[in-house]
Design a protein around this motif. Structure first.
Motif, short mmCIF file in Angstrom:
data_model
loop_
_atom_site.label_atom_id
_atom_site.label_comp_id
_atom_site.label_asym_id
_atom_site.label_seq_id
_atom_site.Cartn_x
_atom_site.Cartn_y
_atom_site.Cartn_z
N TYR A 212 0.83 -1.20 0.00
CA TYR A 212 0.00 0.00 0.00
C TYR A 212 0.87 1.26 0.00
O TYR A 212 0.51 2.28 -0.57
CB TYR A 212 -0.92 0.00 1.22
N ALA A 213 2.04 1.16 0.65
CA ALA A 213 2.94 2.32 0.73
C ALA A 213 3.48 2.69 -0.65
O ALA A 213 3.84 3.85 -0.89
CB ALA A 213 4.10 2.02 1.68
N GLY A 214 3.56 1.72 -1.54
CA GLY A 214 4.01 2.01 -2.90
C GLY A 214 5.49 2.29 -3.03
O GLY A 214 5.91 3.08 -3.87
N ILE A 215 6.31 1.68 -2.18
CA ILE A 215 7.76 1.90 -2.26
C ILE A 215 8.48 0.56 -2.38
O ILE A 215 7.96 -0.48 -1.99
CB ILE A 215 8.30 2.68 -1.05
N PHE B 91 13.01 2.33 0.47
CA PHE B 91 12.91 2.28 1.94
C PHE B 91 14.26 2.61 2.58
O PHE B 91 14.33 3.40 3.53
CB PHE B 91 12.45 0.88 2.36
N ILE B 92 15.33 2.03 2.04
CA ILE B 92 16.67 2.29 2.58
C ILE B 92 17.05 3.76 2.40
O ILE B 92 17.58 4.39 3.32
CB ILE B 92 17.71 1.38 1.88
N GLN B 93 16.77 4.32 1.22
CA GLN B 93 17.08 5.72 0.96
C GLN B 93 16.29 6.65 1.86
O GLN B 93 16.82 7.62 2.42
CB GLN B 93 16.80 6.06 -0.51
N MET B 94 14.99 6.36 2.03
CA MET B 94 14.15 7.19 2.90
C MET B 94 14.64 7.14 4.34
O MET B 94 14.64 8.15 5.05
CB MET B 94 12.69 6.74 2.82
N SER B 95 15.06 5.96 4.79
CA SER B 95 15.57 5.81 6.16
C SER B 95 16.79 6.69 6.38
O SER B 95 16.92 7.36 7.40
CB SER B 95 15.93 4.34 6.44
N THR B 96 17.69 6.68 5.40
CA THR B 96 18.91 7.50 5.49
C THR B 96 18.56 8.99 5.52
O THR B 96 19.10 9.75 6.34
CB THR B 96 19.83 7.20 4.30
N ASP B 97 17.66 9.41 4.64
CA ASP B 97 17.27 10.82 4.57
C ASP B 97 16.57 11.27 5.86
O ASP B 97 16.82 12.37 6.36
CB ASP B 97 16.33 11.05 3.38
N VAL C 125 20.24 5.79 11.66
CA VAL C 125 19.58 5.15 10.53
C VAL C 125 18.74 3.97 11.02
O VAL C 125 17.65 3.70 10.50
CB VAL C 125 20.61 4.68 9.48
N GLY C 126 19.24 3.28 12.04
CA GLY C 126 18.49 2.16 12.59
C GLY C 126 17.14 2.59 13.16
O GLY C 126 16.12 1.93 12.94
N SER C 127 17.14 3.70 13.89
CA SER C 127 15.88 4.22 14.44
C SER C 127 14.93 4.65 13.33
O SER C 127 13.73 4.40 13.38
CB SER C 127 16.16 5.41 15.36
N ALA C 128 15.50 5.31 12.31
CA ALA C 128 14.68 5.75 11.18
C ALA C 128 14.08 4.54 10.46
O ALA C 128 12.91 4.56 10.07
CB ALA C 128 15.51 6.58 10.21
N LEU D 148 25.85 0.51 7.34
CA LEU D 148 26.61 0.44 6.09
C LEU D 148 27.10 -0.98 5.85
O LEU D 148 27.03 -1.51 4.74
CB LEU D 148 27.79 1.41 6.14
N LEU D 149 27.59 -1.63 6.90
CA LEU D 149 28.05 -3.01 6.77
C LEU D 149 26.90 -3.92 6.34
O LEU D 149 27.05 -4.80 5.49
CB LEU D 149 28.62 -3.51 8.10
N LYS D 150 25.72 -3.70 6.91
CA LYS D 150 24.56 -4.55 6.59
C LYS D 150 24.11 -4.37 5.17
O LYS D 150 23.45 -5.24 4.60
CB LYS D 150 23.41 -4.27 7.56
N SER D 151 24.42 -3.22 4.57
CA SER D 151 23.97 -2.97 3.20
C SER D 151 24.93 -3.55 2.16
O SER D 151 24.66 -3.50 0.97
CB SER D 151 23.83 -1.45 2.97
N ILE D 152 26.07 -4.07 2.62
CA ILE D 152 27.07 -4.62 1.68
C ILE D 152 26.54 -5.90 1.04
O ILE D 152 26.02 -6.76 1.73
CB ILE D 152 28.40 -4.88 2.39
#
Length: 208
Positions: free
Chosen positions: A55-58, A63-69, A78-81, A204-208
Motif C-alpha cells: 500500500y505504501a508504494g515503495i 525504503f533504505i534511501q528514505m531511512s537514510t534521509d 539510521v536504525g531508528s529511522a 553500512l556493513l549490513k547494506s554490503i
C-alpha cells in the motif's frame, strides 16, 4: 629464567602476522554477520510490503534511501529511522506521499519523549491516518492543529483524499514538535553523534 621463557613463548605466538590474520578473520566475521543481518532485514521488509499489498508504494531500495534521509533530517540513527519507517509502512495506512512526514513526526516524538521508534509509532499513527476523528483525538492531547487545518483535514477526508489529509496532519505535528524539541547540550550532542556514527557504520556493513 621461567618468566623470561614464558614471555618469549608468548612473543613467538603473538607475531605481527598472526595478529594481522586474527584481525582480518574477525573483520570478515563481522562483515559476514552484518551481511546476514542486512539480508534478514531486507527480507522482513519485503514480507511487510507483501502483507500490506505494498500500500505504501515503495521498493526496498526506496525504503533504505528514505531511512537514510529521515535519519539526517531528524539527527537520529539510521536504525531508528528504519524502525520507525517500517512500523509506519507495516500499518498499511500510509502511501508514499504521506509516509515521510508521518515517519518524521514519529522520530521527532521518539526523541522528545525518550521512547523507541516503535512506541512512538504506536502513539501517533492512529491520529495521523488522515481521518478527522483521529486528528481531533490526537490534537486534544498535543494541541498542534489550527481550526483551519482541522477543517482542511475534514474536507479532504470527505473528498476521499485521506493521504493528503494525513500529510497535512503530520506536517502540522512536525512543526509543533520542532518547536518543542529540547536543545541538546554540548556533551549530549557529542554522545548522540558518536551513537549515530556507530549505528550508521553498522548499517553500512549490513547494506554490503
Amino acid at each position: 629464567g621461567g618468566v623470561k621463557n614464558m614471555f618469549a613463548a608468548i612473543g613467538s605466538v603473538l607475531t605481527p602476522m598472526r595478529l594481522l590474520i586474527g584481525g582480518v578473520v574477525s573483520a570478515m566475521g563481522a562483515l559476514a554477520f552484518a551481511a546476514y543481518k542486512g539480508r534478514d532485514e531486507f527480507d522482513k521488509f519485503n514480507d511487510t510490503l507483501a502483507l500490506t499489498g505494498n500500500y505504501a508504494g515503495i521498493s526496498a531500495h526506496k525504503f533504505i534511501q528514505m531511512s537514510t534521509d529521515l535519519a539526517k533530517a531528524t539527527n537520529m540513527t539510521v536504525g531508528s529511522a528504519r524502525d520507525a519507517l517500517s512500523a509506519v509502512v507495516g500499518s498499511g495506512k500510509f502511501a508514499e506521499n504521506s509516509l515521510g512526514s508521518v515517519t518524521q513526526a514519529v522520530l521527532q516524538y521518539a526523541q522528545i519523549a525518550g521512547v523507541d521508534a516503535a512506541t512512538a509509532a504506536d502513539k501517533l499513527m492512529s491520529g495521523l491516518d488522515g481521518s478527522a476523528s483521529g486528528a481531533k483525538s490526537l490534537n486534544q492531547q498535543m494541541n498542534f492543529l489550527t481550526l483551519a487545518q482541522y477543517k482542511q483535514i475534514e474536507a479532504l477526508e470527505k473528498a476521499g483524499k485521506q493521504q493528503e489529509a494525513a500529510k497535512i496532519a503530520a506536517d502540522a505535528l512536525n512543526t509543533q514538535l520542532a518547536r518543542q524539541r529540547r536543545e541538546l547540550g554540548t556533551l549530549e550532542k557529542a554522545w548522540q553523534s558518536i551513537k549515530n556514527t556507530v549505528s550508521d557504520f553498522w548499517d553500512l556493513l549490513k547494506s554490503i
